[in-house]
Design a protein around this motif. Structure first.
Motif, PDB file in Angstrom:
ATOM      1  N   ALA A   1       1.088  -1.192   0.032  1.00 31.13           N
ATOM      2  CA  ALA A   1      -0.222  -0.268  -0.214  1.00 31.13           C
ATOM      3  C   ALA A   1       0.956   1.216   0.408  1.00 31.13           C
ATOM      4  O   ALA A   1       0.354   2.363  -0.992  1.00 31.13           O
ATOM      5  N   GLY A   2       1.965   1.345   0.669  1.00 32.30           N
ATOM      6  CA  GLY A   2       2.686   2.097   0.650  1.00 32.30           C
ATOM      7  C   GLY A   2       3.726   2.587  -0.661  1.00 32.30           C
ATOM      8  O   GLY A   2       3.774   3.502  -1.162  1.00 32.30           O
ATOM      9  N   ILE A   3       3.427   1.569  -1.024  1.00 31.71           N
ATOM     10  CA  ILE A   3       4.800   1.676  -2.254  1.00 31.71           C
ATOM     11  C   ILE A   3       3.854   2.136  -3.847  1.00 31.71           C
ATOM     12  O   ILE A   3       4.390   3.282  -3.619  1.00 31.71           O
ATOM     13  N   LEU A   4       2.613   1.583  -4.397  1.00 22.63           N
ATOM     14  CA  LEU A   4       1.606   2.211  -4.545  1.00 22.63           C
ATOM     15  C   LEU A   4       1.219   3.891  -4.142  1.00 22.63           C
ATOM     16  O   LEU A   4       1.418   3.888  -5.127  1.00 22.63           O
ATOM     17  N   GLY A   5       1.004   3.960  -3.010  1.00 23.42           N
ATOM     18  CA  GLY A   5       0.591   5.108  -2.267  1.00 23.42           C
ATOM     19  C   GLY A   5       1.863   6.458  -2.911  1.00 23.42           C
ATOM     20  O   GLY A   5       1.032   7.445  -3.506  1.00 23.42           O
ATOM     21  N   ARG A   6       3.012   5.733  -3.079  1.00 25.38           N
ATOM     22  CA  ARG A   6       3.850   6.867  -3.031  1.00 25.38           C
ATOM     23  C   ARG A   6       4.115   6.731  -4.443  1.00 25.38           C
ATOM     24  O   ARG A   6       4.740   7.577  -5.300  1.00 25.38           O
ATOM     25  N   SER A   7       2.926   6.068  -5.676  1.00 24.05           N
ATOM     26  CA  SER A   7       3.462   5.891  -6.866  1.00 24.05           C
ATOM     27  C   SER A   7       2.542   6.736  -7.696  1.00 24.05           C
ATOM     28  O   SER A   7       2.726   6.487  -9.639  1.00 24.05           O
ATOM     29  N   GLY A   8       1.348   6.665  -7.136  1.00 21.67           N
ATOM     30  CA  GLY A   8       0.354   7.654  -8.134  1.00 21.67           C
ATOM     31  C   GLY A   8      -0.639   8.100  -7.507  1.00 21.67           C
ATOM     32  O   GLY A   8      -0.005   8.417  -5.286  1.00 21.67           O
ATOM     33  N   PRO A   9      -1.548   9.336  -7.644  1.00 25.22           N
ATOM     34  CA  PRO A   9      -2.524  10.404  -7.355  1.00 25.22           C
ATOM     35  C   PRO A   9      -2.795   9.931  -6.563  1.00 25.22           C
ATOM     36  O   PRO A   9      -2.949  10.975  -5.274  1.00 25.22           O
ATOM     37  N   LEU A  10      -3.192   8.312  -6.122  1.00 23.59           N
ATOM     38  CA  LEU A  10      -4.470   8.240  -5.673  1.00 23.59           C
ATOM     39  C   LEU A  10      -4.858   7.438  -4.326  1.00 23.59           C
ATOM     40  O   LEU A  10      -3.411   7.074  -4.318  1.00 23.59           O
ATOM     41  N   PRO A  11      -5.373   7.887  -2.902  1.00 22.90           N
ATOM     42  CA  PRO A  11      -4.501   7.647  -1.868  1.00 22.90           C
ATOM     43  C   PRO A  11      -4.616   6.079  -1.716  1.00 22.90           C
ATOM     44  O   PRO A  11      -5.825   5.310  -2.348  1.00 22.90           O
ATOM     45  N   THR A  12      -4.269   5.459  -0.994  1.00 26.52           N
ATOM     46  CA  THR A  12      -4.069   3.541  -1.272  1.00 26.52           C
ATOM     47  C   THR A  12      -3.749   3.003   0.155  1.00 26.52           C
ATOM     48  O   THR A  12      -3.340   4.194   0.896  1.00 26.52           O
ATOM     49  N   VAL A  13      -4.850   2.428   0.593  1.00 20.14           N
ATOM     50  CA  VAL A  13      -4.831   1.315   1.984  1.00 20.14           C
ATOM     51  C   VAL A  13      -4.315   0.186   1.758  1.00 20.14           C
ATOM     52  O   VAL A  13      -5.042  -0.607   1.280  1.00 20.14           O
ATOM     53  N   THR A  14      -4.656  -0.645   3.021  1.00 21.15           N
ATOM     54  CA  THR A  14      -4.239  -1.963   2.978  1.00 21.15           C
ATOM     55  C   THR A  14      -5.848  -2.465   3.076  1.00 21.15           C
ATOM     56  O   THR A  14      -6.359  -1.393   4.625  1.00 21.15           O
ATOM     57  N   ALA A  15      -6.698  -2.814   3.052  1.00 21.47           N
ATOM     58  CA  ALA A  15      -8.078  -2.847   3.054  1.00 21.47           C
ATOM     59  C   ALA A  15      -8.225  -4.109   4.436  1.00 21.47           C
ATOM     60  O   ALA A  15      -7.234  -4.686   4.716  1.00 21.47           O
ATOM     61  N   SER A  16      -9.086  -3.655   5.337  1.00 21.90           N
ATOM     62  CA  SER A  16      -9.853  -4.860   6.561  1.00 21.90           C
ATOM     63  C   SER A  16     -11.359  -4.647   6.671  1.00 21.90           C
ATOM     64  O   SER A  16     -11.932  -4.514   5.516  1.00 21.90           O
ATOM     65  N   ASP A  17     -11.361  -5.853   6.641  1.00 26.67           N
ATOM     66  CA  ASP A  17     -12.676  -6.150   6.737  1.00 26.67           C
ATOM     67  C   ASP A  17     -13.755  -5.542   7.583  1.00 26.67           C
ATOM     68  O   ASP A  17     -14.209  -4.784   7.945  1.00 26.67           O
ATOM     69  N   GLY A  18     -14.890  -5.253   6.350  1.00 25.98           N
ATOM     70  CA  GLY A  18     -16.300  -4.498   6.427  1.00 25.98           C
ATOM     71  C   GLY A  18     -14.977  -3.075   6.191  1.00 25.98           C
ATOM     72  O   GLY A  18     -16.391  -1.732   6.034  1.00 25.98           O
ATOM     73  N   MET A  19     -14.218  -2.482   5.388  1.00 30.28           N
ATOM     74  CA  MET A  19     -14.160  -0.816   4.579  1.00 30.28           C
ATOM     75  C   MET A  19     -15.530  -0.654   3.380  1.00 30.28           C
ATOM     76  O   MET A  19     -15.152  -1.796   2.492  1.00 30.28           O
ATOM     77  N   ALA A  20     -15.689   0.331   3.419  1.00 25.91           N
ATOM     78  CA  ALA A  20     -16.271   0.597   2.304  1.00 25.91           C
ATOM     79  C   ALA A  20     -15.199   0.828   1.196  1.00 25.91           C
ATOM     80  O   ALA A  20     -14.201   1.370   1.455  1.00 25.91           O
ATOM     81  N   LEU A  21     -16.129   0.256   0.166  1.00 29.43           N
ATOM     82  CA  LEU A  21     -14.737   0.886  -1.258  1.00 29.43           C
ATOM     83  C   LEU A  21     -14.637   1.750  -1.770  1.00 29.43           C
ATOM     84  O   LEU A  21     -16.444   1.964  -2.451  1.00 29.43           O
ATOM     85  N   ARG A  22     -14.398   3.175  -1.812  1.00 30.46           N
ATOM     86  CA  ARG A  22     -14.376   3.952  -1.769  1.00 30.46           C
ATOM     87  C   ARG A  22     -13.746   4.167  -3.113  1.00 30.46           C
ATOM     88  O   ARG A  22     -13.169   4.507  -3.778  1.00 30.46           O
ATOM     89  N   ARG A  23     -15.005   5.304  -4.092  1.00 33.16           N
ATOM     90  CA  ARG A  23     -14.111   5.824  -5.297  1.00 33.16           C
ATOM     91  C   ARG A  23     -13.269   6.867  -4.890  1.00 33.16           C
ATOM     92  O   ARG A  23     -12.558   7.144  -3.988  1.00 33.16           O
ATOM     93  N   GLY A  24     -12.055   6.383  -6.168  1.00 36.81           N
ATOM     94  CA  GLY A  24     -10.863   7.253  -6.157  1.00 36.81           C
ATOM     95  C   GLY A  24      -9.591   6.835  -4.881  1.00 36.81           C
ATOM     96  O   GLY A  24      -9.208   7.948  -4.840  1.00 36.81           O
ATOM     97  N   ARG A  25      -9.844   5.870  -4.901  1.00 38.92           N
ATOM     98  CA  ARG A  25      -8.959   5.038  -3.369  1.00 38.92           C
ATOM     99  C   ARG A  25      -8.641   3.754  -4.068  1.00 38.92           C
ATOM    100  O   ARG A  25      -9.111   3.163  -4.902  1.00 38.92           O
ATOM    101  N   VAL A  26      -7.376   3.066  -3.681  1.00 42.53           N
ATOM    102  CA  VAL A  26      -6.787   2.061  -4.158  1.00 42.53           C
ATOM    103  C   VAL A  26      -6.878   1.455  -2.889  1.00 42.53           C
ATOM    104  O   VAL A  26      -6.429   1.664  -1.788  1.00 42.53           O
TER     105      VAL A  26
END
Length: 339
Positions: free
Chosen positions: A49-74
């Protein structure tokens, strides 16, 4: 009408480089959520998640159970958990491995197809073997958009090539050019009348389980194959309506290519064990011959050399076979740089 608002991405060997190029080209105002599975080792944590967050413009997170899949986020799958899509949210499970992996690309793709239908865009990037093919077939079966990295652009072209061999995909492009393509594909209205097949529904349910699957839940999905599961030695069922895919009675899934590689690895381990046993046997016979000679038991002394010679010869044959490169396997799909 529903729109295309979910992008699911799968990668394996060479996947970190492909994913970095992919996210670098995605526009900052992308009107879709992105879910990513990279095959990872089960132990430890992942820095993906950190590698991809530094590579592109979109915020990137490690998914957690029940997390809403938000538009504009990886949203990135964590190690040792399947990342599934359920009603617009991430679901993490410790379900049976697929092709030896958890998280598995096919598990994510099938769940997205079952949940979002034609609103899904499936993307397969660099990787060895044929992971992702069954999942892309599920996405295409519901009218979703299919995108594959150009095999000539991939460090490992096995996964993209396998998809192209089994499916007429919508787009084949280098990973760095996918962002511009997807910008024009998301937000379009789609027809959701195509229902997921019973097999897709059942396999998604199996991936969502946090434990073993009863045999009664797998057996109706196909017919006995006479092959054994490399993970648990259970009987494998060849699934109906798929391109040579198998599941055992507790739910472990295998493609034909992944099964072949796993069988080769199992055979290699067995042969190395046999080699060690033969060498130990020859060494033990030499010791027993020395003891017999010291006791003056000439009859035993005359018998031992033949046994030692047979064990040493068999060990030499096995060693030559094992060191000949016969068991060279495709690239390991565990990406150390992402952990």
């Amino acid at each position: 009408m529903p729109t295309r608002d979910l992008i699911v991405v799968g990668a394996s060997a060479g996947g970190v480089e492909a994913l970095r190029a992919f996210v670098a080209g995605v526009p900052a105002d992308l009107d879709a959520a992105i879910a990513v599975v990279l095959h990872l080792p089960a132990g430890g944590t992942s820095a993906l998640a950190g590698i991809l967050g530094r590579s592109g413009p979109l915020p990137t997170v490690t998914a957690s159970d029940g997390m809403a899949l938000r538009r504009g986020r990886v949203h990135v799958a964590p190690p040792d958990h399947h990342l599934l899509v359920v009603d617009g949210s991430a679901r993490l499970s410790h379900g049976p491995t697929e092709h030896g992996h958890r998280p598995a690309v096919d598990a994510l793709f099938r769940s997205a197809a079952a949940s979002h239908g034609a609103g899904v865009i499936g993307v397969v990037l660099s990787g060895a073997l044929d992971d992702g093919t069954a999942g892309m077939l599920a996405i295409a079966g519901r009218g979703g958009l299919t995108v594959v990295q150009d095999p000539d652009d991939a460090l490992y072209d096995g996964m993209p090539t396998s998809v192209l061999r089994h499916l007429t995909v919508d787009h084949v492009v280098p990973s760095a050019k996918m962002g511009a393509l997807l910008r024009d594909c998301v937000g379009l209205q789609v027809d959701t009348r195509h229902e997921p097949s019973g097999l897709v529904r059942r396999e998604t349910a199996i991936a969502a389980t946090n434990g073993g699957v009863h045999a009664d839940g797998v057996t109706p999905l196909g017919r006995p194959s006479n092959f054994s599961c490399p993970d648990c030695d259970g009987n494998l069922i060849e699934l109906d309506g798929t391109s040579k895919c198998f599941r055992c009675h507790v739910g472990h899934a295998w493609t034909a290519e992944a099964l072949l590689v796993a069988q080769g690895a199992t055979l290699e381990r067995v042969l190395w064990t046999a080699l060690r046993t033969l060498e130990e046997k020859a060494g033990l016979v030499r010791r027993m011959r020395g003891d017999a000679s010291a006791r003056g038991a000439e009859l035993l002394v005359r018998r031992f050399p033949r046994t030692e010679e047979e064990a040493a010869h068999a060990a030499d044959v096995l060693r030559h076979h094992l060191l000949s490169g016969t068991f060279t396997r495709p690239a390991d799909v565990e990406e150390e740089s992402a952990t």
